[in-house]
Design a protein around this motif. Structure first.
Motif, PDB file in Angstrom:
ATOM      1  N   UNK A 203       0.497  10.190 -10.553  1.00 14.12           N
ATOM      2  CA  UNK A 203       1.677   9.717  -9.836  1.00 14.12           C
ATOM      3  C   UNK A 203       2.017   8.252 -10.096  1.00 14.12           C
ATOM      4  N   UNK A 204       1.136   7.513 -10.748  1.00 16.98           N
ATOM      5  CA  UNK A 204       1.388   6.076 -10.937  1.00 16.98           C
ATOM      6  C   UNK A 204       2.733   5.785 -11.598  1.00 16.98           C
ATOM      7  N   UNK A 205       3.155   6.515 -12.650  1.00 15.59           N
ATOM      8  CA  UNK A 205       4.484   6.227 -13.212  1.00 15.59           C
ATOM      9  C   UNK A 205       5.628   6.484 -12.202  1.00 15.59           C
ATOM     10  N   UNK A 206       5.449   7.464 -11.319  1.00 10.36           N
ATOM     11  CA  UNK A 206       6.491   7.755 -10.323  1.00 10.36           C
ATOM     12  C   UNK A 206       6.501   6.735  -9.185  1.00 10.36           C
ATOM     13  N   UNK A 207       5.379   6.062  -8.954  1.00  7.11           N
ATOM     14  CA  UNK A 207       5.298   5.046  -7.894  1.00  7.11           C
ATOM     15  C   UNK A 207       6.024   3.765  -8.305  1.00  7.11           C
ATOM     16  N   UNK A 208       5.919   3.401  -9.575  1.00  8.16           N
ATOM     17  CA  UNK A 208       6.412   2.110 -10.069  1.00  8.16           C
ATOM     18  C   UNK A 208       7.841   1.778  -9.629  1.00  8.16           C
ATOM     19  N   UNK A 209       8.824   2.689  -9.679  1.00  4.37           N
ATOM     20  CA  UNK A 209      10.176   2.322  -9.255  1.00  4.37           C
ATOM     21  C   UNK A 209      10.292   1.970  -7.767  1.00  4.37           C
ATOM     22  N   UNK A 210       9.278   2.300  -6.956  1.00  2.46           N
ATOM     23  CA  UNK A 210       9.343   2.052  -5.517  1.00  2.46           C
ATOM     24  C   UNK A 210       8.620   0.785  -5.086  1.00  2.46           C
ATOM     25  N   UNK A 211       8.116   0.033  -6.053  1.00  2.00           N
ATOM     26  CA  UNK A 211       7.386  -1.195  -5.716  1.00  2.00           C
ATOM     27  C   UNK A 211       8.345  -2.356  -5.503  1.00  2.00           C
TER      28      UNK A 211
ATOM     29  N   UNK B 103       3.995  16.998  -5.741  1.00  6.71           N
ATOM     30  CA  UNK B 103       3.563  15.757  -5.103  1.00  6.71           C
ATOM     31  C   UNK B 103       4.761  15.044  -4.499  1.00  6.71           C
ATOM     32  N   UNK B 104       4.455  14.085  -3.616  1.00  7.22           N
ATOM     33  CA  UNK B 104       5.487  13.216  -3.054  1.00  7.22           C
ATOM     34  C   UNK B 104       4.931  11.815  -2.922  1.00  7.22           C
ATOM     35  N   UNK B 105       5.783  10.844  -3.244  1.00 12.97           N
ATOM     36  CA  UNK B 105       5.501   9.463  -2.896  1.00 12.97           C
ATOM     37  C   UNK B 105       6.025   9.352  -1.468  1.00 12.97           C
ATOM     38  N   UNK B 106       5.130   9.304  -0.475  1.00 12.27           N
ATOM     39  CA  UNK B 106       5.529   9.446   0.924  1.00 12.27           C
ATOM     40  C   UNK B 106       6.159   8.196   1.502  1.00 12.27           C
ATOM     41  N   UNK B 107       5.392   7.112   1.495  1.00 13.07           N
ATOM     42  CA  UNK B 107       5.820   5.905   2.188  1.00 13.07           C
ATOM     43  C   UNK B 107       4.995   4.739   1.678  1.00 13.07           C
ATOM     44  N   UNK B 108       5.407   3.541   2.069  1.00 12.56           N
ATOM     45  CA  UNK B 108       4.585   2.379   1.755  1.00 12.56           C
ATOM     46  C   UNK B 108       4.629   1.414   2.918  1.00 12.56           C
TER      47      UNK B 108
ATOM     48  N   UNK C  25       0.878  -1.171   0.000  1.00 13.85           N
ATOM     49  CA  UNK C  25       0.000   0.000   0.000  1.00 13.85           C
ATOM     50  C   UNK C  25       0.913   1.218   0.000  1.00 13.85           C
ATOM     51  N   UNK C  26       0.831   2.022  -1.060  1.00 19.02           N
ATOM     52  CA  UNK C  26       1.699   3.181  -1.220  1.00 19.02           C
ATOM     53  C   UNK C  26       0.895   4.437  -0.893  1.00 19.02           C
ATOM     54  N   UNK C  27       1.464   5.276  -0.027  1.00 19.03           N
ATOM     55  CA  UNK C  27       0.818   6.519   0.387  1.00 19.03           C
ATOM     56  C   UNK C  27       1.452   7.687  -0.361  1.00 19.03           C
ATOM     57  N   UNK C  28       0.600   8.512  -0.943  1.00 15.51           N
ATOM     58  CA  UNK C  28       1.080   9.673  -1.688  1.00 15.51           C
ATOM     59  C   UNK C  28       0.414  10.931  -1.155  1.00 15.51           C
TER      60      UNK C  28
ATOM     61  N   UNK D 177       8.184   1.542   4.804  1.00 19.63           N
ATOM     62  CA  UNK D 177       9.382   2.139   4.224  1.00 19.63           C
ATOM     63  C   UNK D 177       9.087   3.601   3.906  1.00 19.63           C
ATOM     64  N   UNK D 178       9.930   4.505   4.388  1.00 15.68           N
ATOM     65  CA  UNK D 178       9.825   5.923   4.053  1.00 15.68           C
ATOM     66  C   UNK D 178      10.426   6.111   2.670  1.00 15.68           C
ATOM     67  N   UNK D 179       9.683   6.722   1.764  1.00 13.96           N
ATOM     68  CA  UNK D 179      10.171   6.916   0.393  1.00 13.96           C
ATOM     69  C   UNK D 179      10.560   8.373   0.172  1.00 13.96           C
ATOM     70  N   UNK D 180       9.648   9.301   0.350  1.00 17.58           N
ATOM     71  CA  UNK D 180       9.952  10.721   0.233  1.00 17.58           C
ATOM     72  C   UNK D 180      10.448  11.158  -1.124  1.00 17.58           C
ATOM     73  N   UNK D 181       9.930  10.552  -2.198  1.00 20.93           N
ATOM     74  CA  UNK D 181      10.382  10.895  -3.546  1.00 20.93           C
ATOM     75  C   UNK D 181       9.507  11.995  -4.134  1.00 20.93           C
ATOM     76  N   UNK D 182      10.110  13.088  -4.592  1.00 23.23           N
ATOM     77  CA  UNK D 182       9.325  14.147  -5.220  1.00 23.23           C
ATOM     78  C   UNK D 182       8.742  13.670  -6.545  1.00 23.23           C
ATOM     79  N   UNK D 183       7.588  14.216  -6.884  1.00 27.88           N
ATOM     80  CA  UNK D 183       6.922  13.853  -8.131  1.00 27.88           C
ATOM     81  C   UNK D 183       6.113  15.053  -8.605  1.00 27.88           C
ATOM     82  N   UNK D 184       5.527  14.915  -9.771  1.00 28.66           N
ATOM     83  CA  UNK D 184       4.701  15.980 -10.318  1.00 28.66           C
ATOM     84  C   UNK D 184       3.337  15.409 -10.640  1.00 28.66           C
ATOM     85  N   UNK D 185       2.303  16.077 -10.156  1.00 24.79           N
ATOM     86  CA  UNK D 185       0.945  15.639 -10.448  1.00 24.79           C
ATOM     87  C   UNK D 185      -0.042  16.224  -9.471  1.00 24.79           C
ATOM     88  N   UNK D 186      -1.282  16.334  -9.922  1.00 23.49           N
ATOM     89  CA  UNK D 186      -2.341  16.877  -9.074  1.00 23.49           C
ATOM     90  C   UNK D 186      -3.252  15.797  -8.517  1.00 23.49           C
TER      91      UNK D 186
END
Length: 194
Positions: free
Chosen positions: A186-194, A156-161, A112-115, A172-181
């Motif tokens: 954000x789905x393309x930015x989430x994929x590398x963190x799965x 946006x940020x991919x916060x944690x999962x 479960x990924x939190x954004x 896991x704390x991710x804290x990756x910056x992203x762009x999106x409303x």
């Protein structure tokens, strides 16, 4: 005892006695950064609408999402407490929360990924005192806190999962910056963190 997490850090979601947590809350808090310049004194802080979302994944594929327009997962194991359109006054409380009943999450859901995203399009340079935290919903004890630091021109940020590990769950704390409303952006930015 709460753990202040850093980017990439993982913690086990088990209690100190070795039993597994059954219900957790991911809280999000923020406030608008004060404006600078002469007009800022007249207009005050700008309202910022950050949105917390939880995307449920099974084998790398999104299967459900919980956000302000879909407040509960289809199975009811993940629930959003409601949309906050302006943020807090800097008091440190949660402005939006997502509750996860870990025992009820379907067995095929493994992450479960939190954004968080700025629905109104402001960048994180216009946000201050932003954080996400994980709380044991049964006891109210804060387990972990991740400060969303650094500002920046992202929206946006991919916060944690939280993800399954052996017979339990880890965060896991991710804290990756992203762009999106929206979470869809954000789905393309989430994929590398799965």
């Amino acid at each position: 005892m709460s753990v202040n997490m850093s980017k990439g850090q993982q913690i086990s979601l088990s209690k100190s006695d070795g039993t597994a947590l059954t219900s957790v809350r991911m809280g999000l808090g923020w406030q608008a950064a004060p404006r600078k310049g002469f007009l800022a004194k007249l207009t005050g802080a700008r309202e910022i609408d950050l949105d917390a979302s939880a995307v449920l994944f099974a084998a790398g594929q999104p299967t459900d999402v919980v956000f302000f327009q879909h407040l509960a997962s289809d199975d009811g194991s993940v629930r959003h407490t409601g949309d906050n359109l302006t943020g807090g006054a800097g008091t440190g409380g949660d402005d939006e929360s997502i509750l996860v009943d870990l025992a009820r999450v379907p067995v095929h859901v493994d992450q479960i990924v939190f954004t968080v995203n700025s629905f109104t399009g402001q960048t994180f340079a216009e946000v201050q005192n932003a954080f996400c935290r994980l709380v044991d919903e049964t006891t109210g004890a804060e387990l972990a806190r991740y400060t969303l630091t650094g500002g920046g021109e992202h929206t946006a940020q991919i916060m944690a999962k939280v993800h399954r590990s052996g017979g339990g769950w880890q965060m896991k704390a991710i804290g990756a910056p992203a762009t999106g409303r929206t979470f869809q952006d954000l789905l393309p930015a989430i994929t590398p963190h799965l």
